[in-house]
Design a protein around this motif. Structure first.
Motif, mmCIF file in Angstrom:
data_model
loop_
_atom_site.group_PDB
_atom_site.id
_atom_site.type_symbol
_atom_site.label_atom_id
_atom_site.label_comp_id
_atom_site.label_asym_id
_atom_site.label_seq_id
_atom_site.Cartn_x
_atom_site.Cartn_y
_atom_site.Cartn_z
ATOM 1 N N ALA A 62 0.836 -1.206 0.000
ATOM 2 C CA ALA A 62 0.000 0.000 0.000
ATOM 3 C C ALA A 62 0.863 1.246 0.000
ATOM 4 N N ALA A 63 1.947 1.220 0.767
ATOM 5 C CA ALA A 63 2.849 2.375 0.787
ATOM 6 C C ALA A 63 3.481 2.589 -0.579
ATOM 7 N N ALA A 64 3.886 1.496 -1.228
ATOM 8 C CA ALA A 64 4.461 1.627 -2.569
ATOM 9 C C ALA A 64 3.422 2.168 -3.543
ATOM 10 N N GLY A 65 2.172 1.708 -3.416
ATOM 11 C CA GLY A 65 1.112 2.224 -4.272
ATOM 12 C C GLY A 65 0.853 3.703 -4.027
ATOM 13 N N GLY A 66 0.936 4.112 -2.742
ATOM 14 C CA GLY A 66 0.768 5.522 -2.434
ATOM 15 C C GLY A 66 1.842 6.384 -3.073
ATOM 16 N N ILE A 67 3.084 5.879 -3.010
ATOM 17 C CA ILE A 67 4.177 6.629 -3.630
ATOM 18 C C ILE A 67 3.983 6.688 -5.133
ATOM 19 N N LEU A 68 3.443 5.600 -5.711
ATOM 20 C CA LEU A 68 3.180 5.619 -7.156
ATOM 21 C C LEU A 68 2.134 6.664 -7.508
ATOM 22 N N LEU A 69 1.118 6.815 -6.635
ATOM 23 C CA LEU A 69 0.101 7.843 -6.865
ATOM 24 C C LEU A 69 0.720 9.239 -6.828
ATOM 25 N N VAL A 70 1.580 9.471 -5.837
ATOM 26 C CA VAL A 70 2.233 10.785 -5.738
ATOM 27 C C VAL A 70 3.072 11.043 -6.980
ATOM 28 N N ALA A 71 3.826 10.014 -7.410
ATOM 29 C CA ALA A 71 4.647 10.173 -8.610
ATOM 30 C C ALA A 71 3.766 10.393 -9.839
ATOM 31 N N ALA A 72 2.590 9.760 -9.872
ATOM 32 C CA ALA A 72 1.705 9.912 -11.028
ATOM 33 C C ALA A 72 1.236 11.352 -11.152
ATOM 34 N N THR A 73 0.885 11.981 -10.016
ATOM 35 C CA THR A 73 0.463 13.378 -10.088
ATOM 36 C C THR A 73 1.596 14.263 -10.570
ATOM 37 N N ALA A 74 2.820 13.914 -10.203
ATOM 38 C CA ALA A 74 3.954 14.722 -10.656
ATOM 39 C C ALA A 74 4.204 14.514 -12.142
ATOM 40 N N VAL A 75 4.095 13.267 -12.611
ATOM 41 C CA VAL A 75 4.384 12.982 -14.013
ATOM 42 C C VAL A 75 3.325 13.601 -14.906
ATOM 43 N N LYS A 76 2.072 13.614 -14.415
ATOM 44 C CA LYS A 76 0.989 14.156 -15.245
ATOM 45 C C LYS A 76 1.185 15.629 -15.510
ATOM 46 N N SER A 77 1.862 16.325 -14.596
ATOM 47 C CA SER A 77 2.009 17.764 -14.768
ATOM 48 C C SER A 77 3.156 18.116 -15.694
#
Lengths: 101, 175
Positions: free
Chosen positions: B96-111
């Protein structure tokens, strides 16, 4: 369709998260160490991708320093693991709990 | 062509990275990590960073992984430890923690906007890196050399075992 910057960033993010999952899930100290190296390499990929797409050499220079520092860190970290193994005959991190309250 | 190469290499890299963290035996994990490093070197070459790709192979896959293998050989771990951590809760929390970090990275990559610049062929050569390294970054370069010296000294000091004299030990025991 050409390969874009965001593709590399996605790939690096996925590799980084696989590394995080490895660090948090495994008990073997050596596998944890390898997952840390995986995270460092994901960051290196991000740096090199940005260096190419922004035509700036600084990203690759930083990767140079990251690789050098990672080499030093691996040497010292493996020395620590070997020393712990000499005392405990195990690399299970759950058994390294001398300072646990 | 570059697209096909990227997709194939990306699949191999992600697959072998996943195998690194899921294998039972550490030797298999090391070999899969070497495969991941080779895939990353392919990416560096695709991005025009030839010097970094060569350094990745030589230093990471060639020296650091060999060091890992030597230590694995030295430790000679008998029996492989189980995949699961002590409690399955910890395993799922880790994912879950790894998935959370992936979500944070996804918001950064989308921008990140589309930056479609041409590959500058003079960007990743040894000469261009050398120019910057010995002009603007000469101080970090020298500090890295001191860091490596400190790492060598620390490693040797840590694993050096005390050479005990047999005669002195016997004399101490008799007293």
């Amino acid at each position: 369709m050409t390969v874009d910057l965001s593709w590399y960033l996605w790939l690096a993010a996925v590799l980084f998260c696989i590394g995080v999952a490895g660090v948090l899930t495994r008990r073997n100290a050596l596998i944890i160490f390898m997952s840390i190296e995986l995270m460092l390499n994901a960051v290196n990929l991000t740096f090199v991708a940005f260096s190419r797409y922004l035509t700036n050499i600084d990203g690759q220079l930083f990767v140079f320093f990251v690789i050098a520092v990672a080499a030093a860190e691996v040497a010292v970290g493996l020395a620590i693991i070997v020393t712990i193994f000499r005392h405990k005959e195990s690399v299970d991190i759950d058994k390294v709990n001398l300072m646990k309250w | 062509m570059e697209l096909i190469l990227f997709i194939i290499t990306a699949l191999v890299a992600v697959g072998s990275a996943f195998m690194v963290i899921t294998q039972r035996s550490p030797i298999a994990s090391v070999l899969f990590l070497v495969l991941t490093f080779f895939c990353l070197a392919v990416f560096y070459v695709m991005l025009g960073a030839q010097f970094i790709a060569a350094m990745q192979i030589i230093v990471y896959a060639g020296a650091i992984m060999v060091l890992f293998l030597f230590v694995l050989m030295l430790l000679n771990l008998r029996g492989t430890q189980s995949w699961e951590v002590g409690s399955p809760i910890r395993k799922w929390l880790g994912f879950a923690a790894a998935g959370g970090i992936l979500l944070v990275a996804a918001t950064a990559v989308k921008s990140v906007g589309m930056t479609g610049t041409e590959l500058d062929p003079a960007l990743g050569t040894v000469e261009s890196i050398g120019r910057s390294l010995f002009n603007r970054f000469i101080l970090p370069f020298e500090i890295v050399s001191v860091l490596l010296l400190g790492a060598i000294i620390g490693t040797v000091a840590m694993v050096k075992q005390k050479q005990s004299e047999p005669a002195e030990e016997k004399g101490g025991e008799e007293q």
